[in-house]
Design a protein around this motif. Structure first.
Motif, PDB file in Angstrom:
ATOM      1  N   ARG A 183      -6.463   2.711  10.217  1.00 36.51           N
ATOM      2  CA  ARG A 183      -7.109   2.214   9.182  1.00 36.51           C
ATOM      3  C   ARG A 183      -6.539   0.740   8.845  1.00 36.51           C
ATOM      4  O   ARG A 183      -5.752  -0.195   9.953  1.00 36.51           O
ATOM      5  CB  ARG A 183      -6.319   2.483   7.405  1.00 36.51           C
ATOM      6  CG  ARG A 183      -5.530   4.194   7.587  1.00 36.51           C
ATOM      7  CD  ARG A 183      -5.524   4.531   5.848  1.00 36.51           C
ATOM      8  NE  ARG A 183      -6.868   4.914   5.700  1.00 36.51           N
ATOM      9  CZ  ARG A 183      -7.217   5.281   4.790  1.00 36.51           C
ATOM     10  NH1 ARG A 183      -7.086   6.491   5.224  1.00 36.51           N
ATOM     11  NH2 ARG A 183      -8.162   4.978   3.683  1.00 36.51           N
ATOM     12  N   LEU A 195      -0.274   9.289   4.850  1.00 31.46           N
ATOM     13  CA  LEU A 195      -0.902   8.134   4.363  1.00 31.46           C
ATOM     14  C   LEU A 195      -0.915   7.471   3.548  1.00 31.46           C
ATOM     15  O   LEU A 195      -1.647   5.925   3.963  1.00 31.46           O
ATOM     16  CB  LEU A 195      -1.730   8.931   3.064  1.00 31.46           C
ATOM     17  CG  LEU A 195      -2.878   8.129   2.519  1.00 31.46           C
ATOM     18  CD1 LEU A 195      -4.054   8.412   3.772  1.00 31.46           C
ATOM     19  CD2 LEU A 195      -3.628   9.082   1.353  1.00 31.46           C
ATOM     20  N   GLN A 210       0.027   5.440   7.108  1.00 28.16           N
ATOM     21  CA  GLN A 210      -1.699   5.098   8.114  1.00 28.16           C
ATOM     22  C   GLN A 210      -1.854   3.830   7.539  1.00 28.16           C
ATOM     23  O   GLN A 210      -3.014   2.831   7.541  1.00 28.16           O
ATOM     24  CB  GLN A 210      -2.521   6.509   7.955  1.00 28.16           C
ATOM     25  CG  GLN A 210      -1.659   7.517   8.779  1.00 28.16           C
ATOM     26  CD  GLN A 210      -2.530   8.557   9.000  1.00 28.16           C
ATOM     27  OE1 GLN A 210      -3.167   8.774   7.417  1.00 28.16           O
ATOM     28  NE2 GLN A 210      -3.045   9.080   9.756  1.00 28.16           N
ATOM     29  N   SER A 211      -1.891   3.461   5.644  1.00 29.60           N
ATOM     30  CA  SER A 211      -2.232   2.797   5.232  1.00 29.60           C
ATOM     31  C   SER A 211      -1.735   1.241   5.195  1.00 29.60           C
ATOM     32  O   SER A 211      -2.459   0.130   5.388  1.00 29.60           O
ATOM     33  CB  SER A 211      -2.193   3.094   3.576  1.00 29.60           C
ATOM     34  OG  SER A 211      -0.929   2.391   2.967  1.00 29.60           O
ATOM     35  N   SER A 244       0.577  -0.997  -0.391  1.00 26.47           N
ATOM     36  CA  SER A 244      -0.066  -0.014   0.365  1.00 26.47           C
ATOM     37  C   SER A 244       0.843   1.066   0.477  1.00 26.47           C
ATOM     38  O   SER A 244       0.138   2.430  -1.006  1.00 26.47           O
ATOM     39  CB  SER A 244      -1.134  -0.150   1.375  1.00 26.47           C
ATOM     40  OG  SER A 244      -0.656   0.019   2.316  1.00 26.47           O
ATOM     41  N   ILE A 261       0.337   5.989  16.350  1.00 28.04           N
ATOM     42  CA  ILE A 261       0.351   6.704  17.496  1.00 28.04           C
ATOM     43  C   ILE A 261       0.621   5.920  18.582  1.00 28.04           C
ATOM     44  O   ILE A 261       0.328   4.962  18.589  1.00 28.04           O
ATOM     45  CB  ILE A 261      -1.211   6.948  17.503  1.00 28.04           C
ATOM     46  CG1 ILE A 261      -1.599   8.241  16.729  1.00 28.04           C
ATOM     47  CG2 ILE A 261      -1.645   8.113  18.654  1.00 28.04           C
ATOM     48  CD1 ILE A 261      -3.027   8.523  15.970  1.00 28.04           C
ATOM     49  N   SER A 283      -8.574   0.149   1.356  1.00 29.05           N
ATOM     50  CA  SER A 283      -8.498   0.875   2.872  1.00 29.05           C
ATOM     51  C   SER A 283      -9.268   0.975   3.534  1.00 29.05           C
ATOM     52  O   SER A 283      -9.117   2.868   2.624  1.00 29.05           O
ATOM     53  CB  SER A 283      -7.001   0.695   2.975  1.00 29.05           C
ATOM     54  OG  SER A 283      -6.724   2.053   4.341  1.00 29.05           O
ATOM     55  N   TYR A 323      -3.000 -11.441   8.065  1.00 26.98           N
ATOM     56  CA  TYR A 323      -1.957 -11.252   9.452  1.00 26.98           C
ATOM     57  C   TYR A 323      -3.832 -11.157  10.900  1.00 26.98           C
ATOM     58  O   TYR A 323      -4.897 -10.639  10.043  1.00 26.98           O
ATOM     59  CB  TYR A 323      -1.207 -10.314  10.066  1.00 26.98           C
ATOM     60  CG  TYR A 323      -1.730  -8.815   9.260  1.00 26.98           C
ATOM     61  CD1 TYR A 323      -2.437  -9.094   9.011  1.00 26.98           C
ATOM     62  CD2 TYR A 323      -2.123  -7.942  10.562  1.00 26.98           C
ATOM     63  CE1 TYR A 323      -3.559  -7.353   8.644  1.00 26.98           C
ATOM     64  CE2 TYR A 323      -2.698  -6.906  10.633  1.00 26.98           C
ATOM     65  CZ  TYR A 323      -3.438  -6.275   9.625  1.00 26.98           C
ATOM     66  OH  TYR A 323      -4.146  -5.569   9.466  1.00 26.98           O
ATOM     67  N   PRO A 377      -1.070  -1.986   6.736  1.00 26.87           N
ATOM     68  CA  PRO A 377      -1.872  -3.094   7.837  1.00 26.87           C
ATOM     69  C   PRO A 377      -1.055  -3.054   8.619  1.00 26.87           C
ATOM     70  O   PRO A 377      -1.837  -3.402   9.085  1.00 26.87           O
ATOM     71  CB  PRO A 377      -2.394  -3.973   6.697  1.00 26.87           C
ATOM     72  CG  PRO A 377      -1.766  -4.411   5.850  1.00 26.87           C
ATOM     73  CD  PRO A 377      -0.451  -2.913   5.093  1.00 26.87           C
ATOM     74  N   THR A 378       0.329  -3.437   9.132  1.00 29.09           N
ATOM     75  CA  THR A 378       0.940  -3.812   9.986  1.00 29.09           C
ATOM     76  C   THR A 378       1.727  -2.769  10.564  1.00 29.09           C
ATOM     77  O   THR A 378       2.755  -2.826  11.508  1.00 29.09           O
ATOM     78  CB  THR A 378       2.054  -4.660   9.743  1.00 29.09           C
ATOM     79  OG1 THR A 378       2.748  -4.548   8.385  1.00 29.09           O
ATOM     80  CG2 THR A 378       1.424  -6.368   9.043  1.00 29.09           C
ATOM     81  N   MET A 425      -5.706  -0.804  -4.006  1.00 24.56           N
ATOM     82  CA  MET A 425      -4.568  -1.095  -3.961  1.00 24.56           C
ATOM     83  C   MET A 425      -3.608  -3.085  -4.323  1.00 24.56           C
ATOM     84  O   MET A 425      -4.861  -3.487  -3.870  1.00 24.56           O
ATOM     85  CB  MET A 425      -3.947  -0.748  -2.386  1.00 24.56           C
ATOM     86  CG  MET A 425      -3.953   1.058  -2.218  1.00 24.56           C
ATOM     87  SD  MET A 425      -3.186   1.578  -1.053  1.00 24.56           S
ATOM     88  CE  MET A 425      -4.971   1.509   0.480  1.00 24.56           C
ATOM     89  N   SER A 444      -7.337  -2.831   5.765  1.00 22.82           N
ATOM     90  CA  SER A 444      -7.151  -3.166   4.338  1.00 22.82           C
ATOM     91  C   SER A 444      -7.833  -4.560   5.131  1.00 22.82           C
ATOM     92  O   SER A 444      -7.866  -5.618   5.563  1.00 22.82           O
ATOM     93  CB  SER A 444      -5.724  -3.582   4.298  1.00 22.82           C
ATOM     94  OG  SER A 444      -5.487  -2.075   4.742  1.00 22.82           O
ATOM     95  N   TYR A 494      -6.851  -4.727  -3.289  1.00 26.90           N
ATOM     96  CA  TYR A 494      -8.292  -4.984  -1.585  1.00 26.90           C
ATOM     97  C   TYR A 494      -7.979  -3.081  -1.293  1.00 26.90           C
ATOM     98  O   TYR A 494      -7.247  -2.345  -2.515  1.00 26.90           O
ATOM     99  CB  TYR A 494      -7.089  -5.054  -0.815  1.00 26.90           C
ATOM    100  CG  TYR A 494      -5.311  -4.765  -0.443  1.00 26.90           C
ATOM    101  CD1 TYR A 494      -4.203  -4.777  -0.950  1.00 26.90           C
ATOM    102  CD2 TYR A 494      -5.837  -3.360   0.278  1.00 26.90           C
ATOM    103  CE1 TYR A 494      -3.201  -4.152  -0.264  1.00 26.90           C
ATOM    104  CE2 TYR A 494      -4.410  -2.867   0.480  1.00 26.90           C
ATOM    105  CZ  TYR A 494      -2.984  -3.420   0.196  1.00 26.90           C
ATOM    106  OH  TYR A 494      -1.653  -2.279   0.250  1.00 26.90           O
ATOM    107  N   TRP A 504       3.176   8.362  13.415  1.00 24.11           N
ATOM    108  CA  TRP A 504       2.589   7.383  13.353  1.00 24.11           C
ATOM    109  C   TRP A 504       3.624   6.404  13.587  1.00 24.11           C
ATOM    110  O   TRP A 504       4.681   6.413  13.317  1.00 24.11           O
ATOM    111  CB  TRP A 504       1.773   7.606  12.422  1.00 24.11           C
ATOM    112  CG  TRP A 504       1.163   6.775  11.081  1.00 24.11           C
ATOM    113  CD1 TRP A 504       1.102   5.438  10.522  1.00 24.11           C
ATOM    114  CD2 TRP A 504      -0.424   6.520  12.002  1.00 24.11           C
ATOM    115  NE1 TRP A 504       0.023   4.419  10.866  1.00 24.11           N
ATOM    116  CE2 TRP A 504      -0.855   5.565  11.005  1.00 24.11           C
ATOM    117  CE3 TRP A 504      -0.925   6.858  12.386  1.00 24.11           C
ATOM    118  CZ2 TRP A 504      -1.756   4.848  11.856  1.00 24.11           C
ATOM    119  CZ3 TRP A 504      -2.384   6.939  12.513  1.00 24.11           C
ATOM    120  CH2 TRP A 504      -2.855   5.633  12.573  1.00 24.11           C
TER     121      TRP A 504
END
Lengths: 82, 240
Positions: free
Chosen positions: B55, A55, A58-59, A23, A79, B46, B240, A61-62, B101, B57, B44, A77
């Motif tokens: 966020r 951004l 923030q996108s 992402s 936070i 988000s 995950y 996923p982990t 994405m 996803s 995918y 970030w």
């Protein structure tokens, strides 16, 4: 000689957390790319503007991308709960 | 490398929810602004799930032919931030979505002679977009196989759809694998690794697409490499 940071934010990648979701590379292709192991790496801190960098972080996923404010040195970030 | 549409910020609204069983819920979102979403099957989106910028996803599980809305299917058993956000949405409520994405799409060049999809649990979601798109819209004639590992038969979703596809398209083969199957389960038992170990895998230049938890992906990758499959032929998306 100290490194002069340009812009508002510096981004860093925690390699162990990255799952190659890509992402960050999709949102900020001037800053991030995937390496040979499909793990994100930084190609340039100046490749995209600061809001795009945030951004992109923030996108993730982990939460593998950390954003640090250059002026205060604080992590913005992910936070950090106080 | 296929040109991927650049991700954009979207406003979408919750249009429908459908519990598929006790574990999975399908959510449909209608695009508001922009009102069309172009994506490639396997990608995918988000969602912004908190006012702190957090966020989550989710793979799009609907057809890329439908551009005014999209669907995601979520395993609701880990009750985390994303699941609670989605479950608390009201019909018509607007959400902020970033997408599409992801690079987990069927490779166009070099073209793979056969395609094998391997999923565990909710990892089947992108394949629910990719496989019908290949068979129906693209009229793909390659041998396409789906291995899907779950624990219990009651966890299964879309089994009728996949079985109907297998009936309608002789080049598509569906192998559900249950690790805790009841005695009367007539099909593959154990884990997807076990099924892949005993099945004769296609010869030639075959692409393997793995989607599920990181442990499964690592194990399947090692299994395939030990069977002589080139690492470049193995594509994955880690949930995950």
């Amino acid at each position: 000689m100290t490194d002069k940071k340009i812009g508002k934010y510096t981004v860093k990648i925690i390699r162990e957390k990255c799952i190659g979701a890509a992402s960050c590379t999709a949102i900020a292709p001037g800053v991030f790319e995937l390496d040979e192991e499909q793990i994100a790496r930084i190609i340039s801190q100046q490749g995209n503007d600061d809001e795009t960098k945030l951004l992109a972080a923030q996108s993730c996923p982990t939460a593998a991308v950390i954003v640090v404010d250059n002026e205060s040195g604080d992590q913005v970030w992910p936070i950090i709960s106080k | 490398m296929q040109q991927l549409p650049p991700p954009k910020q979207y406003v979408a609204k919750l249009a429908d929810t459908e519990p598929l069983n006790g574990k999975f819920i399908k959510f449909q979102f209608e695009l508001v602004e922009p009102n069309l979403l172009e994506f490639i099957a396997g990608q995918y989106v988000s969602f912004l799930v908190s006012d702190k910028g957090e966020r989550r996803s989710y793979s799009i599980c609907s057809s890329p032919e439908v551009k005014h809305s999209f669907e995601i299917t979520v395993d609701t058993t880990p009750e985390g931030l994303g699941v609670n956000f989605l479950k608390n949405l009201q019909f018509g409520q607007e959400v902020q979505v970033l997408g599409p994405m992801g690079v987990f799409i069927v490779q166009e060049e070099p073209r793979e002679e056969n395609l094998v999809f391997v999923a565990t649990g909710s990892g089947v979601a992108p394949f629910h977009s990719m496989i019908p798109n290949l068979l129906r819209e693209k009229e793909d004639k390659r041998e396409i196989t789906l291995y899907w590992g779950l624990r219990h038969e009651e966890d299964m979703i879309w089994q009728d759809e996949f079985q109907d596809l297998a009936q309608a398209f002789p080049n598509f083969h569906f192998h559900p694998v249950l690790s805790q199957a009841l005695q009367e389960w007539p099909l593959c038992r154990g884990h997807v690794n076990d099924c892949l170990n005993i099945h004769t895998l296609p010869t030639g230049n075959t692409g393997y697409y793995l989607c599920g938890n990181a442990k499964m992906i690592q194990e399947i990758k090692e299994l395939l490499i030990n069977k002589g499959i080139a690492e470049t032929a193995i594509h994955h998306e880690k949930f995950y």
